[in-house]
Design a protein around this motif. Structure first.
Motif, short mmCIF file in Angstrom:
data_model
loop_
_atom_site.label_atom_id
_atom_site.label_comp_id
_atom_site.label_asym_id
_atom_site.label_seq_id
_atom_site.Cartn_x
_atom_site.Cartn_y
_atom_site.Cartn_z
N LEU A 8 0.82 -1.21 0.00
CA LEU A 8 0.00 0.00 0.00
C LEU A 8 0.86 1.26 0.00
O LEU A 8 0.54 2.25 -0.67
N GLU A 9 1.95 1.23 0.74
CA GLU A 9 2.85 2.38 0.77
C GLU A 9 3.42 2.64 -0.62
O GLU A 9 3.52 3.79 -1.06
N LEU A 10 3.75 1.57 -1.32
CA LEU A 10 4.29 1.71 -2.67
C LEU A 10 3.22 2.24 -3.62
O LEU A 10 3.48 3.09 -4.48
N HIS A 14 3.33 5.94 -5.65
CA HIS A 14 3.35 6.01 -7.12
C HIS A 14 1.93 5.92 -7.67
O HIS A 14 1.59 5.00 -8.41
N PRO A 15 1.08 6.87 -7.28
CA PRO A 15 -0.31 6.79 -7.77
C PRO A 15 -0.40 7.11 -9.25
O PRO A 15 0.40 7.86 -9.79
N LEU A 16 -1.38 6.52 -9.90
CA LEU A 16 -1.64 6.85 -11.29
C LEU A 16 -2.39 8.17 -11.36
O LEU A 16 -3.21 8.47 -10.50
N PRO A 17 -2.14 9.00 -12.37
CA PRO A 17 -2.82 10.29 -12.46
C PRO A 17 -4.31 10.11 -12.73
O PRO A 17 -4.77 9.07 -13.16
N ILE A 32 5.74 -0.78 -9.51
CA ILE A 32 5.07 -1.73 -8.62
C ILE A 32 5.24 -3.15 -9.16
O ILE A 32 5.44 -4.09 -8.39
N VAL A 33 5.19 -3.29 -10.49
CA VAL A 33 5.36 -4.62 -11.09
C VAL A 33 6.72 -5.21 -10.72
O VAL A 33 6.82 -6.39 -10.35
N VAL A 177 -6.91 9.23 1.45
CA VAL A 177 -6.61 7.90 0.95
C VAL A 177 -6.05 7.02 2.06
O VAL A 177 -6.35 5.83 2.15
N SER A 178 -5.26 7.62 2.96
CA SER A 178 -4.68 6.83 4.05
C SER A 178 -5.76 6.32 4.99
O SER A 178 -5.56 5.31 5.67
N LEU A 179 -6.93 6.99 5.04
CA LEU A 179 -8.02 6.52 5.87
C LEU A 179 -8.64 5.24 5.33
O LEU A 179 -9.34 4.53 6.04
N LEU A 180 -8.37 4.95 4.07
CA LEU A 180 -9.04 3.85 3.41
C LEU A 180 -8.17 2.61 3.31
O LEU A 180 -8.52 1.66 2.63
N ASN A 181 -7.03 2.63 3.99
CA ASN A 181 -6.10 1.53 3.85
C ASN A 181 -6.60 0.24 4.48
O ASN A 181 -6.22 -0.85 4.07
N ASP A 182 -7.46 0.37 5.49
CA ASP A 182 -7.92 -0.81 6.22
C ASP A 182 -9.20 -1.33 5.59
O ASP A 182 -10.28 -0.81 5.83
#
Length: 542
Positions: A8-10, A14-17, A32-33, A177-182
């Motif tokens: 998730l950190e990765l 490196h989010p996609l636009p 990520i690959v 977005v960090s709130l949605l990690n779980d």
């Protein structure tokens, strides 16, 4: 840090636009690959062939908490991702869904010169678990992406990006977005996190008035947004007006509404609409196997059908119901289901199947839940409709047989003016009748056995068949049978000898008695009057 947290950190690094050029998206996802490829190498998973590559990536997905099924097909491999470890993040930014496809595609193409990945459906775009097809020949699908081929990816990815542009997304708020990690968050947990993030009140109110989240203490101005699940409104999202000061707020509400809908669906036994419930009922109770299993497998992709079991099957019975009444009751059923909302309307499934009204009640459902549906039926066709049950149905395969048992109970209740729900499945002998009737030609054979007596009665104006039925229902008592028929016991004994001589049935032989009773019941020459002397198994609420 767990493997999932590292992943998730990765992803967040490196989010996609939001509206990417496909080449840029492909380059970012390749970081990520390569990270996934390193993990596969460290765990000594082979990548020498397409099946090995597909299974290696599937192993990685499972290692970070995903639920994934891989099955071989004639043209390649089918991948179903029932639970994705980045599902919540992908819901906030649907473009991240492409990551899974790129991971499968890039790694699989290293073992095979040319492969294709077809995206059939995704949670982020279709409100259904991800389903991918990976093959060496170009498959048919809405979104098909080539890997290792002379065709450039940008043109192949265009249809995917066009679809994601239609879905609201958030990319400029790492905190949100960090709130949605779980992904294990409940709907209540999600609202607690969101309320903390906006420092204000935010809540969801479903169609029956149930509130999840925290309302403001006073009547402050609020903003609202409809919450939709698979094109069906399920409620509204409300946010305290002061939250509009948050940067990017216009994009925030529709995304959270999508997240709420998906979290809500995950909490439901069956998050399906009325039309889908009617289709599912017909499939579950279909007596013809055919492609039934294949159809149910497709339903399992987005419904936890096994959560229905153990179930109680309910049948409301009244013969020769006017078609106009059927339509009127179905309209009221649909209206009632829509008014109360699918999260609180048991039976979970209810509708018109095989010329009867049928309900499926999960074991945990209170028995009083039948009452609103029964009131609707009784208000239109009268109070005399019989209600039959078959309890403790443990598997979906048992549903057609359970329906037959419940139907027989409902018929008995109707014929004997029993108002309460009745279950005859606990009666030895009687409970076998629905299964006998499933045997091809069994009823015709039973009727043939009785035709000897019918023919004798017709030619000589005797009453041998009615005498046999009365003798059986009177528990083979000469005294009770002769009194019921108003004949002398000697006359009765003479008729019984005639029956023995014509049919070969020894009325004192248990095997002959079993054949007689089965033939009478299966051919519907005799109802279950034998049960009159017993305590009827009525369904009492607890």
């Amino acid at each position: 840090m767990t493997l999932r947290e590292q992943f998730l950190e990765l992803v967040l690094a490196h989010p996609l636009p939001v509206l990417p050029e496909s080449t840029e998206a492909s380059q970012k996802s390749r970081v990520i690959v390569e990270w996934v490829r390193d993990w596969i190498t460290q765990n000594a998973l082979p990548l020498n062939s397409l099946p090995e590559a597909v299974n290696a990536v599937a192993s990685f997905k499972r290692a970070i908490g995903g639920k994934i099924r891989v099955s071989e097909k004639s043209s390649g491999w089918s991948v179903d991702i029932d639970m994705c470890p980045i599902a919540a993040v992908s819901r906030a930014n649907p473009h991240l869904c492409l990551l899974t496809c790129h991971v499968f595609g890039d790694i699989a193409s290293s073992s095979t010169p040319e492969i294709w990945v077809s995206m059939e459906q995704t949670w982020a775009l279709d409100d259904q678990p991800c389903h991918l097809e990976i093959s060496t020949a170009k498959p048919r699908g809405r979104v098909v992406i080539p890997y290792g081929s002379p065709v450039e990816n940008p043109s192949a990815l265009a249809s995917f990006w066009n679809r994601t542009r239609e879905v609201p997304a958030i990319t400029d708020s790492a905190q949100l977005v960090s709130l949605l990690n779980d992904d294990s968050q409940t709907l209540e947990d999600l609202f607690t996190s969101l309320a903390s993030w906006i420092s204000g009140a935010i809540w969801f109110e479903d169609r029956q008035g149930t509130v999840i989240g925290r309302r403001p203490s006073d009547n402050k101005m609020t903003l609202s947004h409809p919450v939709i699940w698979r094109n069906q409104p399920i409620g509204h999202l409300f946010v305290e007006n002061k939250a509009s000061q948050i940067p990017g707020f216009p994009a925030f509400i529709p995304v959270v509404a999508r997240l709420v809908a998906m979290r809500w669906a995950e909490s439901q036994l069956l998050a399906i609409n009325w039309d889908e419930s009617q289709e599912l009922l017909r499939i579950l109770f279909s007596p013809f196997p055919g492609h039934k299993q294949e159809i149910l497998d497709r339903w399992r992709n987005f419904c936890q059908l096994t959560s229905l079991c153990p179930a109680t099957i309910v049948v409301w019975y009244r013969p020769n119901v006017d078609p106009d009444y059927v339509e009127k009751i179905n309209r009221q059923f649909r209206q009632y289901a829509g008014t109360t909302g699918p999260s609180s309307v048991p039976p979970v499934l209810v509708g018109w199947v095989q010329k009867n009204w049928v309900g499926v009640v999960p074991q945990a459902t209170p028995k009083s839940a039948l009452e609103p549906w029964s009131r609707i039926i009784h208000s239109i066709i009268g109070e005399d409709a019989g209600i039959g049950l078959r309890e403790k149905v443990s598997t979906l395969d048992e549903f057609p047989y359970a329906y037959d048992e419940a139907l027989h109970s409902a018929r008995y209740a109707f014929e004997h003016n029993i108002v309460k729900p009745l279950s005859l499945s606990g009666f030895p002998g009687i409970r076998l009748i629905p299964y006998y009737q499933k045997i091809p030609g069994f009823r015709q054979y039973c009727e043939k056995l009785l035709d000897i007596l019918k023919d004798e009665d017709s030619r000589h104006n005797t009453e041998l068949l009615s005498t046999l039925k009365t003798y059986v229902t009177c528990h083979m008592s000469v005294k009770k049978t002769s009194a019921s028929l108003y004949i002398h016991p000697g006359t009765l004994k003479y008729r019984l000898r005639q029956i023995r001589d014509l049919t070969g049935w020894d009325l004192h032989d248990p095997l002959c008695l079993m054949e007689i009773i089965t033939s009478l019941m299966v051919s519907e020459q005799m109802s279950w009057y034998m049960a009159d002397s017993r305590e009827l198994p009525l369904w009492q609420d607890t």
